[in-house]
Enzyme design. Structure first.
Site, PDB file in Angstrom:
ATOM      1  N   ASP A 139       9.379  24.406   2.079  1.00 18.44           N
ATOM      2  CA  ASP A 139       9.003  24.668   3.481  1.00 18.44           C
ATOM      3  C   ASP A 139       7.204  24.894   3.925  1.00 18.44           C
ATOM      4  O   ASP A 139       6.980  24.578   4.889  1.00 18.44           O
ATOM      5  CB  ASP A 139       8.966  26.421   3.180  1.00 18.44           C
ATOM      6  CG  ASP A 139       7.443  26.759   2.933  1.00 18.44           C
ATOM      7  OD1 ASP A 139       6.332  26.284   2.055  1.00 18.44           O
ATOM      8  OD2 ASP A 139       7.199  28.320   2.971  1.00 18.44           O
ATOM      9  N   HIS A 165      -5.196  -3.157  -2.373  1.00 21.54           N
ATOM     10  CA  HIS A 165      -4.743  -2.246  -1.012  1.00 21.54           C
ATOM     11  C   HIS A 165      -5.949  -0.647  -1.711  1.00 21.54           C
ATOM     12  O   HIS A 165      -5.239   0.666  -1.915  1.00 21.54           O
ATOM     13  CB  HIS A 165      -3.204  -1.660  -1.213  1.00 21.54           C
ATOM     14  CG  HIS A 165      -2.630  -2.571  -0.250  1.00 21.54           C
ATOM     15  ND1 HIS A 165      -1.210  -2.552  -0.173  1.00 21.54           N
ATOM     16  CD2 HIS A 165      -2.517  -3.273   0.760  1.00 21.54           C
ATOM     17  CE1 HIS A 165      -0.906  -3.287   0.921  1.00 21.54           C
ATOM     18  NE2 HIS A 165      -2.110  -3.808   0.687  1.00 21.54           N
ATOM     19  N   ASP A 218      -9.481  -1.484   7.260  1.00 17.31           N
ATOM     20  CA  ASP A 218      -8.621  -2.446   7.485  1.00 17.31           C
ATOM     21  C   ASP A 218      -7.468  -0.616   8.058  1.00 17.31           C
ATOM     22  O   ASP A 218      -7.116  -0.231   7.418  1.00 17.31           O
ATOM     23  CB  ASP A 218      -8.082  -3.005   6.273  1.00 17.31           C
ATOM     24  CG  ASP A 218      -6.163  -3.397   6.796  1.00 17.31           C
ATOM     25  OD1 ASP A 218      -6.083  -3.283   8.003  1.00 17.31           O
ATOM     26  OD2 ASP A 218      -5.614  -4.458   5.626  1.00 17.31           O
ATOM     27  N   ASP A 278      -3.621  -3.705  13.720  1.00 14.97           N
ATOM     28  CA  ASP A 278      -3.556  -3.932  12.498  1.00 14.97           C
ATOM     29  C   ASP A 278      -4.638  -4.319  12.375  1.00 14.97           C
ATOM     30  O   ASP A 278      -5.148  -6.159  12.506  1.00 14.97           O
ATOM     31  CB  ASP A 278      -2.391  -4.558  11.476  1.00 14.97           C
ATOM     32  CG  ASP A 278      -2.746  -4.694  10.417  1.00 14.97           C
ATOM     33  OD1 ASP A 278      -3.219  -4.308   9.954  1.00 14.97           O
ATOM     34  OD2 ASP A 278      -1.898  -5.355   9.628  1.00 14.97           O
ATOM     35  N   HIS A 325      -2.719 -13.481  -1.250  1.00 16.55           N
ATOM     36  CA  HIS A 325      -1.921 -12.802  -0.294  1.00 16.55           C
ATOM     37  C   HIS A 325      -1.274 -13.434   1.059  1.00 16.55           C
ATOM     38  O   HIS A 325      -1.867 -14.473   0.877  1.00 16.55           O
ATOM     39  CB  HIS A 325      -1.885 -11.377   0.766  1.00 16.55           C
ATOM     40  CG  HIS A 325      -3.674 -11.546   1.238  1.00 16.55           C
ATOM     41  ND1 HIS A 325      -4.102 -11.674   2.967  1.00 16.55           N
ATOM     42  CD2 HIS A 325      -4.906 -10.834   1.011  1.00 16.55           C
ATOM     43  CE1 HIS A 325      -5.148 -11.772   2.688  1.00 16.55           C
ATOM     44  NE2 HIS A 325      -5.560 -11.852   1.957  1.00 16.55           N
ATOM     45  N   HIS A 353       1.583 -11.676   8.986  1.00 17.97           N
ATOM     46  CA  HIS A 353       2.758 -10.943   9.004  1.00 17.97           C
ATOM     47  C   HIS A 353       2.859 -10.284  10.365  1.00 17.97           C
ATOM     48  O   HIS A 353       2.660 -10.686  11.752  1.00 17.97           O
ATOM     49  CB  HIS A 353       2.732  -9.549   7.780  1.00 17.97           C
ATOM     50  CG  HIS A 353       1.955  -8.789   8.472  1.00 17.97           C
ATOM     51  ND1 HIS A 353       1.970  -7.763   9.421  1.00 17.97           N
ATOM     52  CD2 HIS A 353       0.937  -8.422   7.542  1.00 17.97           C
ATOM     53  CE1 HIS A 353       0.911  -7.005   9.241  1.00 17.97           C
ATOM     54  NE2 HIS A 353       0.304  -7.747   9.095  1.00 17.97           N
ATOM     55  N   HIS A 355       4.049  -4.101   9.293  1.00 15.84           N
ATOM     56  CA  HIS A 355       5.025  -5.215   8.296  1.00 15.84           C
ATOM     57  C   HIS A 355       6.015  -5.503   9.467  1.00 15.84           C
ATOM     58  O   HIS A 355       7.263  -4.443   9.183  1.00 15.84           O
ATOM     59  CB  HIS A 355       5.019  -5.513   7.301  1.00 15.84           C
ATOM     60  CG  HIS A 355       3.406  -5.468   6.332  1.00 15.84           C
ATOM     61  ND1 HIS A 355       2.910  -5.030   4.997  1.00 15.84           N
ATOM     62  CD2 HIS A 355       2.201  -5.606   6.949  1.00 15.84           C
ATOM     63  CE1 HIS A 355       1.750  -5.261   4.994  1.00 15.84           C
ATOM     64  NE2 HIS A 355       1.488  -5.056   5.972  1.00 15.84           N
ATOM     65  N   GLU A 361      -5.129 -13.113   9.288  1.00 13.72           N
ATOM     66  CA  GLU A 361      -6.245 -12.155   8.189  1.00 13.72           C
ATOM     67  C   GLU A 361      -6.396 -12.794   6.278  1.00 13.72           C
ATOM     68  O   GLU A 361      -5.904 -12.260   5.538  1.00 13.72           O
ATOM     69  CB  GLU A 361      -5.547 -10.935   7.740  1.00 13.72           C
ATOM     70  CG  GLU A 361      -3.860 -11.069   7.296  1.00 13.72           C
ATOM     71  CD  GLU A 361      -3.426  -9.387   7.533  1.00 13.72           C
ATOM     72  OE1 GLU A 361      -3.899  -9.136   6.485  1.00 13.72           O
ATOM     73  OE2 GLU A 361      -2.670  -8.880   7.862  1.00 13.72           O
ATOM     74  N   TYR A 416     -11.548 -12.669  -2.303  1.00 12.53           N
ATOM     75  CA  TYR A 416     -12.128 -11.184  -2.890  1.00 12.53           C
ATOM     76  C   TYR A 416     -12.268 -11.601  -4.294  1.00 12.53           C
ATOM     77  O   TYR A 416     -12.106 -12.454  -4.795  1.00 12.53           O
ATOM     78  CB  TYR A 416     -10.654 -10.714  -3.233  1.00 12.53           C
ATOM     79  CG  TYR A 416     -10.304  -9.953  -2.251  1.00 12.53           C
ATOM     80  CD1 TYR A 416     -10.631  -9.466  -0.872  1.00 12.53           C
ATOM     81  CD2 TYR A 416      -8.620 -10.603  -0.980  1.00 12.53           C
ATOM     82  CE1 TYR A 416      -9.152  -8.754  -0.072  1.00 12.53           C
ATOM     83  CE2 TYR A 416      -8.472 -11.038   0.060  1.00 12.53           C
ATOM     84  CZ  TYR A 416      -8.810  -9.899   1.101  1.00 12.53           C
ATOM     85  OH  TYR A 416      -8.519  -9.919   1.819  1.00 12.53           O
ATOM     86  N   ARG A 458     -12.736  -9.720   4.159  1.00  9.96           N
ATOM     87  CA  ARG A 458     -10.481 -10.206   5.424  1.00  9.96           C
ATOM     88  C   ARG A 458     -10.917 -10.119   6.370  1.00  9.96           C
ATOM     89  O   ARG A 458     -11.910  -9.157   7.149  1.00  9.96           O
ATOM     90  CB  ARG A 458      -9.513  -9.083   4.658  1.00  9.96           C
ATOM     91  CG  ARG A 458      -8.333  -9.620   5.326  1.00  9.96           C
ATOM     92  CD  ARG A 458      -7.290  -8.919   4.673  1.00  9.96           C
ATOM     93  NE  ARG A 458      -7.314  -7.545   4.801  1.00  9.96           N
ATOM     94  CZ  ARG A 458      -7.933  -6.303   3.453  1.00  9.96           C
ATOM     95  NH1 ARG A 458      -7.915  -7.593   2.108  1.00  9.96           N
ATOM     96  NH2 ARG A 458      -7.440  -5.386   3.689  1.00  9.96           N
ATOM     97  N   GLU A 485      -9.172 -10.063  10.492  1.00  8.79           N
ATOM     98  CA  GLU A 485      -7.809  -9.379  10.388  1.00  8.79           C
ATOM     99  C   GLU A 485      -8.160  -9.987  11.881  1.00  8.79           C
ATOM    100  O   GLU A 485      -8.186  -8.299  12.049  1.00  8.79           O
ATOM    101  CB  GLU A 485      -6.969  -9.306  10.136  1.00  8.79           C
ATOM    102  CG  GLU A 485      -5.460  -8.938  10.027  1.00  8.79           C
ATOM    103  CD  GLU A 485      -4.866  -7.703   9.745  1.00  8.79           C
ATOM    104  OE1 GLU A 485      -5.310  -6.433   8.954  1.00  8.79           O
ATOM    105  OE2 GLU A 485      -3.713  -7.423   9.167  1.00  8.79           O
TER     106      GLU A 485
HETATM  107 MN   LIG Z   1      -2.552  -6.674   8.306  1.00 10.10          MN
END
Ligand SMILES: [Mn+2]
Length: 438
Positions: free
Chosen positions: A40, A243, A260, A271, A350, A354, A361, A384, A388, A406, A408
């Site tokens: 619940d 991530h 980010d 983003d 990466h 996108h 995304h 972006e 790293y 990064r 972006e």
């Molecule tokens: Mn992004």
């Protein structure tokens, strides 16, 4: 009591645009399932993007049936009014309310879907429906189609083909209308303002989570219901985890912070990623590597215009970042060989871009007939590039260990080139340090 927050002409206009693609078809969209844990405990509900895109209806346990050229053409199934239940879980429009506000031809209770939906599907030749986004509704629909298959085969009409509408809707969602650009621009502006709030708040000793709180407060104060995705608030070497989402460590003097984070405004997501010093001043090493990354990022943004492709941007990114890695003694060898062997993937793993829209995304394929999709005015994409350098990467200069960068931005493609929707968010070293002095 609630009334819709959006002009219904927006959703009606989108349905009209779609109608040409749906001859003798029914498009069926189900609401997202509710997230309820321990029986619940309700978690915040967000409508399925396609369902919202075509209806503006934000309640769970609902569905749209759209049959262009048929009567009724647009049908909503919604939860019935239930005062006792609404006391617990909140207002519902109900059948009457939905009919009054949502400008559809017919509204039925979701409880009658088993009776009414077969009738609406009896005179169409194909069904557009996405499996697996609401598995309860999948089951209901499969039972209905199973029954229809039986009656249709007796009348020699053949089976009903089921086609996924995501590709078709993705094509539409890629091309933003004026009002969509306006909403998206606002999502990016709010995201930028919230980044600035975090820049102003950060100091050595503060927890990443407190900074996430500052970001959330800033976007909600500006009218956003939620963030567009789980923010990454990564101090120091945490930024080398792509991530990282724990966001629970203490920010250290001398480290950089990678933020980010994006606001969702009217179902459009910003983003933005920025990197800034916890203590407000970049060290010399940080300055050097950050400035190089910024130069690459700005050059990539400048390449965004109609006619290019994300694939072309990716190739340019790999070339520029490999040069940077050689320059910084992260890689040794000839540039072409290093690219050929994908050595850059040790520090950049990466894609550079996108699609961005109702999902972070967003819908829309990257390839069209096997070829890279050509970028058109009205598309929004991210730029972006990242670098790293994990703290125990072998054979890298000590001063670069544990640095993750990064940068972006969110870029709208225009007829003549592009507009950076996130341009309010500082990224020049001097501008970031100036904001942080306040
Ligand atoms: Mn992004």
């Amino acid at each position: 009591m609630r009334t819709p927050q959006y002009a219904m002409s927006i959703f009606k206009g989108r349905r009209e645009k779609l109608a040409n693609h749906l001859k003798d078809s029914a498009l069926i969209l189900a609401a997202n399932p509710e997230v309820i844990r321990n029986g619940d405990v309700h978690y915040p509900f967000r409508q399925n993007s396609n369902m919202f895109y075509l209806t503006g209806f934000e309640e769970p346990n609902s569905a749209l049936i759209f049959r262009p050229g048929k009567n009724p053409e647009t049908v909503l199934f919604v939860m019935s009014k239930d005062p006792a239940q609404e006391t617990w879980t909140g207002f519902r429009y109900g059948v009457e309310g939905a009919k009054r506000y949502f400008e559809v031809d017919e509204v039925y209770s979701i409880d009658s879907v088993q009776d009414e939906l077969p009738k609406l599907l009896s005179d169409v030749d194909q069904i557009y429906y996405s499996l697996f986004s609401n598995t309860n509704f999948d089951t209901i629909l499969m039972d209905i189609i199973n029954d229809l298959t039986w009656s249709r085969s007796r009348s020699n009409r053949g089976n009903l083909p089921i086609i996924d509408p995501c590709a078709m809707l993705g094509e539409m969602r890629l091309r933003k209308s004026n009002v969509e650009v306006e909403w998206h621009r606002r999502a990016c502006e709010i995201s930028a303002e919230a980044h600035i709030e975090v820049m102003k708040t950060i100091r050595p000793g503060i927890n990443e989570r407190a900074l996430h709180g500052v970001f959330l407060r800033s976007i909600m104060e500006r009218g956003c219901a939620r963030e567009g995705y789980g923010a990454i608030v990564a101090g120091g070497e945490n930024a080398t985890t792509l991530h990282y989402e724990f966001n629970d460590q203490v920010c250290k003097d001398g480290d950089l912070l990678l933020l980010d984070a994006g606001a969702e405004y009217n179902y459009f997501s910003g983003d933005i990623t920025r990197v800034f010093p916890v203590n407000g001043r970049f060290s010399d090493t940080q300055k050097r590597i950050y400035q190089k990354m910024l130069n690459v990022q700005k050059d990539l943004v400048s390449l965004v215009k109609p006619g290019t492709s994300r694939e072309a941007l990716q190739t340019e990114t790999v070339s520029r970042l490999t040069e940077l890695m050689i320059d910084e003694k992260l890689l040794k060898g000839r540039k072409d060989d290093l690219i050929e062997k994908k050595e850059y993937e040790r520090f950049y793993m990466h894609r550079v871009s996108h699609w961005l829209g109702m999902e972070v995304h967003d819908a829309g394929t990257t390839l069209v007939n096997g070829e890279p999709r050509v970028i058109e005015p009205g598309f929004v994409l991210t730029i972006e590039p990242g670098l790293y350098i994990s703290k125990d990467a072998p054979g890298v200069p000590d001063e670069l260990r544990g640095i993750g960068i990064r940068i972006e931005d969110d870029v709208l493609v225009t007829e003549s080139g592009h507009e950076v929707l996130s341009s309010k968010c500082p990224k020049e070293i001097a501008d970031i340090e100036a904001v942080m002095r306040h």
